[in-house]
Scaffold this motif. Structure first.
Motif, PDB file in Angstrom:
ATOM      1  N   LYS A  40       0.576  -1.163   0.065  1.00 16.87           N
ATOM      2  CA  LYS A  40      -0.107  -0.107  -0.071  1.00 16.87           C
ATOM      3  C   LYS A  40       0.972   1.204   0.050  1.00 16.87           C
ATOM      4  O   LYS A  40       1.957   1.197   0.571  1.00 16.87           O
ATOM      5  CB  LYS A  40      -0.867   0.130   1.238  1.00 16.87           C
ATOM      6  CG  LYS A  40      -1.757  -1.182   1.257  1.00 16.87           C
ATOM      7  CD  LYS A  40      -3.015  -0.967   2.310  1.00 16.87           C
ATOM      8  CE  LYS A  40      -3.941  -2.101   2.257  1.00 16.87           C
ATOM      9  NZ  LYS A  40      -3.325  -3.553   2.275  1.00 16.87           N
ATOM     10  N   ALA A  41       0.500   2.172  -0.734  1.00 19.23           N
ATOM     11  CA  ALA A  41       1.025   3.329  -0.989  1.00 19.23           C
ATOM     12  C   ALA A  41      -0.030   4.545  -1.001  1.00 19.23           C
ATOM     13  O   ALA A  41      -1.258   4.239  -1.359  1.00 19.23           O
ATOM     14  CB  ALA A  41       2.093   3.740  -2.145  1.00 19.23           C
ATOM     15  N   ASN A  78       4.487   5.768  -7.304  1.00 13.96           N
ATOM     16  CA  ASN A  78       3.794   4.749  -8.103  1.00 13.96           C
ATOM     17  C   ASN A  78       4.297   3.421  -7.678  1.00 13.96           C
ATOM     18  O   ASN A  78       5.152   3.020  -6.844  1.00 13.96           O
ATOM     19  CB  ASN A  78       4.261   4.572  -9.549  1.00 13.96           C
ATOM     20  CG  ASN A  78       3.683   5.860 -10.349  1.00 13.96           C
ATOM     21  OD1 ASN A  78       2.753   6.405 -10.001  1.00 13.96           O
ATOM     22  ND2 ASN A  78       4.331   6.445 -11.453  1.00 13.96           N
ATOM     23  N   ILE A  79       3.610   2.268  -7.858  1.00 15.02           N
ATOM     24  CA  ILE A  79       3.964   1.042  -7.266  1.00 15.02           C
ATOM     25  C   ILE A  79       4.105   0.131  -8.558  1.00 15.02           C
ATOM     26  O   ILE A  79       3.410  -0.035  -9.695  1.00 15.02           O
ATOM     27  CB  ILE A  79       2.794   0.376  -6.396  1.00 15.02           C
ATOM     28  CG1 ILE A  79       2.631   1.025  -5.271  1.00 15.02           C
ATOM     29  CG2 ILE A  79       3.095  -1.119  -6.363  1.00 15.02           C
ATOM     30  CD1 ILE A  79       1.432   0.658  -4.431  1.00 15.02           C
ATOM     31  N   VAL A 120      -3.165   5.251  -3.579  1.00 19.03           N
ATOM     32  CA  VAL A 120      -4.190   6.274  -3.633  1.00 19.03           C
ATOM     33  C   VAL A 120      -3.936   7.315  -4.693  1.00 19.03           C
ATOM     34  O   VAL A 120      -4.756   7.447  -5.457  1.00 19.03           O
ATOM     35  CB  VAL A 120      -4.088   6.982  -2.001  1.00 19.03           C
ATOM     36  CG1 VAL A 120      -5.201   8.050  -2.354  1.00 19.03           C
ATOM     37  CG2 VAL A 120      -4.651   5.884  -0.931  1.00 19.03           C
ATOM     38  N   ASN A 121      -2.812   7.941  -4.847  1.00 19.70           N
ATOM     39  CA  ASN A 121      -2.592   9.271  -5.823  1.00 19.70           C
ATOM     40  C   ASN A 121      -1.445   8.674  -6.721  1.00 19.70           C
ATOM     41  O   ASN A 121      -0.834   9.439  -7.645  1.00 19.70           O
ATOM     42  CB  ASN A 121      -2.315  10.341  -5.173  1.00 19.70           C
ATOM     43  CG  ASN A 121      -3.576  10.787  -4.244  1.00 19.70           C
ATOM     44  OD1 ASN A 121      -4.264  10.794  -4.639  1.00 19.70           O
ATOM     45  ND2 ASN A 121      -3.146  11.153  -3.087  1.00 19.70           N
ATOM     46  N   ALA A 175      -6.314   1.502  -7.529  1.00 18.40           N
ATOM     47  CA  ALA A 175      -5.719   2.624  -7.566  1.00 18.40           C
ATOM     48  C   ALA A 175      -6.725   3.674  -7.831  1.00 18.40           C
ATOM     49  O   ALA A 175      -7.472   3.949  -8.840  1.00 18.40           O
ATOM     50  CB  ALA A 175      -4.699   2.623  -9.046  1.00 18.40           C
ATOM     51  N   LEU A 176      -6.775   4.719  -6.774  1.00 19.13           N
ATOM     52  CA  LEU A 176      -7.857   5.550  -6.697  1.00 19.13           C
ATOM     53  C   LEU A 176      -7.882   6.704  -7.962  1.00 19.13           C
ATOM     54  O   LEU A 176      -8.926   6.776  -8.483  1.00 19.13           O
ATOM     55  CB  LEU A 176      -7.970   6.139  -5.437  1.00 19.13           C
ATOM     56  CG  LEU A 176      -8.833   7.142  -4.889  1.00 19.13           C
ATOM     57  CD1 LEU A 176     -10.328   6.247  -4.804  1.00 19.13           C
ATOM     58  CD2 LEU A 176      -8.735   7.783  -3.631  1.00 19.13           C
ATOM     59  N   ASN A 177      -6.449   7.158  -8.060  1.00 23.74           N
ATOM     60  CA  ASN A 177      -6.925   8.090  -9.172  1.00 23.74           C
ATOM     61  C   ASN A 177      -5.954   8.043 -10.323  1.00 23.74           C
ATOM     62  O   ASN A 177      -5.834   8.738 -11.207  1.00 23.74           O
ATOM     63  CB  ASN A 177      -6.376   9.443  -8.451  1.00 23.74           C
ATOM     64  CG  ASN A 177      -7.337   9.918  -7.419  1.00 23.74           C
ATOM     65  OD1 ASN A 177      -8.609  10.407  -7.477  1.00 23.74           O
ATOM     66  ND2 ASN A 177      -6.875  10.036  -6.064  1.00 23.74           N
ATOM     67  N   LYS A 178      -5.291   6.902 -10.488  1.00 30.24           N
ATOM     68  CA  LYS A 178      -4.410   6.668 -11.488  1.00 30.24           C
ATOM     69  C   LYS A 178      -4.821   5.340 -12.142  1.00 30.24           C
ATOM     70  O   LYS A 178      -5.578   4.549 -11.985  1.00 30.24           O
ATOM     71  CB  LYS A 178      -2.671   6.531 -11.073  1.00 30.24           C
ATOM     72  CG  LYS A 178      -2.675   7.932 -10.642  1.00 30.24           C
ATOM     73  CD  LYS A 178      -2.479   9.050 -11.547  1.00 30.24           C
ATOM     74  CE  LYS A 178      -1.814  10.321 -11.112  1.00 30.24           C
ATOM     75  NZ  LYS A 178      -1.499  11.462 -12.078  1.00 30.24           N
TER      76      LYS A 178
END
Length: 303
Positions: free
Chosen positions: A161-162, A167-168, A183-184, A200-203
């Motif tokens: 989690k980030a 990025n992951i 998240v972002n 991925a909430l926003n990407k």
């Protein structure tokens, strides 16, 4: 390419968005430190899992044929004074813990808390509304980020989690379970296998499977696209929900009867029922349930 176009009218929508951005201004002083550590599981097991929690920064995970977990973390702290930089270098770090089949690796700070009993990581920064947060009422005077590069045994499960500014990426990890939430930042996974839970909430989310998941899996993004490359011979029962996006695939598909979920709610006016209905279809025999949940992005499923 066959196209299934889906539009849903959402009766109720609640958007919980975490906004924890860095200050835009440049800082006068900065310091960089590289942290290198190695960890072993308490016992070797098919259920071994590596759990990583980060707040500011990226996480890159690579599977390999060894048994040791190897991390390299670049810590960066910037501030307007040397004193504030020194304070940040002292306060921000990386810690680890082991319990049962799991190794936990997490960002350490005055604003973070890790519970070994539950495995939960929490980060509450500048939470002035909390009555128990008195010692953190002073605003942080430095910026920081931790960028993780992690090598894990190829066949372990992961829970990553980030939140901000990174990025992951996951490469060559083929364990039982792949949990990846950001998240972002974006999520990119290549040559992976295992039951999947990505958000991925926003990407965007990009996944290339070495082996198709054989257990129920979840793919979620609020404002990004989801691109998944499966192997041939996929047997999937697809449930897709979106408001403004579409679903595209080059697999042969067959529509199926939508699954209807009934939720009971008591109110002063009596008992009310809500019906939630997604579009459903199957690929192949429709053996494994896959759930795609989006608001504004498209889902592209290919072989």
């Amino acid at each position: 390419m066959k196209t299934i176009k889906i539009s849903l009218l959402l009766l109720l929508f609640s958007n919980l968005f975490i906004n924890a951005q860095f200050d835009k201004e440049e800082k006068k002083y900065n310091q960089v430190e590289t942290i290198k550590e190695e960890y072993q599981f308490l016992k070797q097991s098919p259920d071994n899992i590596v759990v990583i929690d980060n707040v500011y920064g990226s996480i890159d995970v690579e599977g390999y044929n060894g048994k040791t977990i190897k991390i390299e973390v670049v810590k960066k702290v910037a501030a307007d004074t040397k004193q504030d930089v020194a304070e940040g270098m002292q306060e921000i770090g990386v810690k680890s813990a082991r319990k049962g089949d799991a190794v936990y690796i997490y960002m350490d700070s005055p604003y973070s808390k890790f519970d070994l009993e539950t495995g939960n990581f929490e980060h509450h920064e500048f939470n002035f509304g909390s009555r128990r947060n008195y010692k953190h009422r002073k605003k942080r005077t430095y910026k920081y980020r931790l960028d993780f590069k992690v090598k894990v045994p190829k066949n372990v499960s992961i829970d990553i989690k980030a939140i901000n500014k990174g990025n992951i990426t996951v490469d060559n990890v083929q364990g039982k379970l792949l949990i990846v939430h950001n998240v972002n930042g974006a999520i990119d996974m290549t040559n992976v296998a295992g039951q999947t839970d990505v958000n991925a909430l926003n990407k965007d989310i990009n996944i290339t499977y070495a082996k198709n998941p054989t257990k129920e899996s979840w793919f979620k993004s609020l404002n990004g696209d989801i691109n998944v490359l499966f192997k041939g011979g996929l047997d999937a029962k697809i449930s897709y929900k979106t408001m403004n996006g579409s679903f595209y695939t080059n697999f042969d598909v067959e529509r199926t009867t939508p699954r209807v979920t009934k939720t009971k709610k008591n109110s002063k006016k009596g008992v009310k029922y809500k019906l939630y209905k997604n579009r459903n279809f199957k690929i192949g025999s429709g053996k494994v349930p896959f759930h795609f949940d989006q608001l504004n992005g498209d889902a592209i499923v290919k072989k």
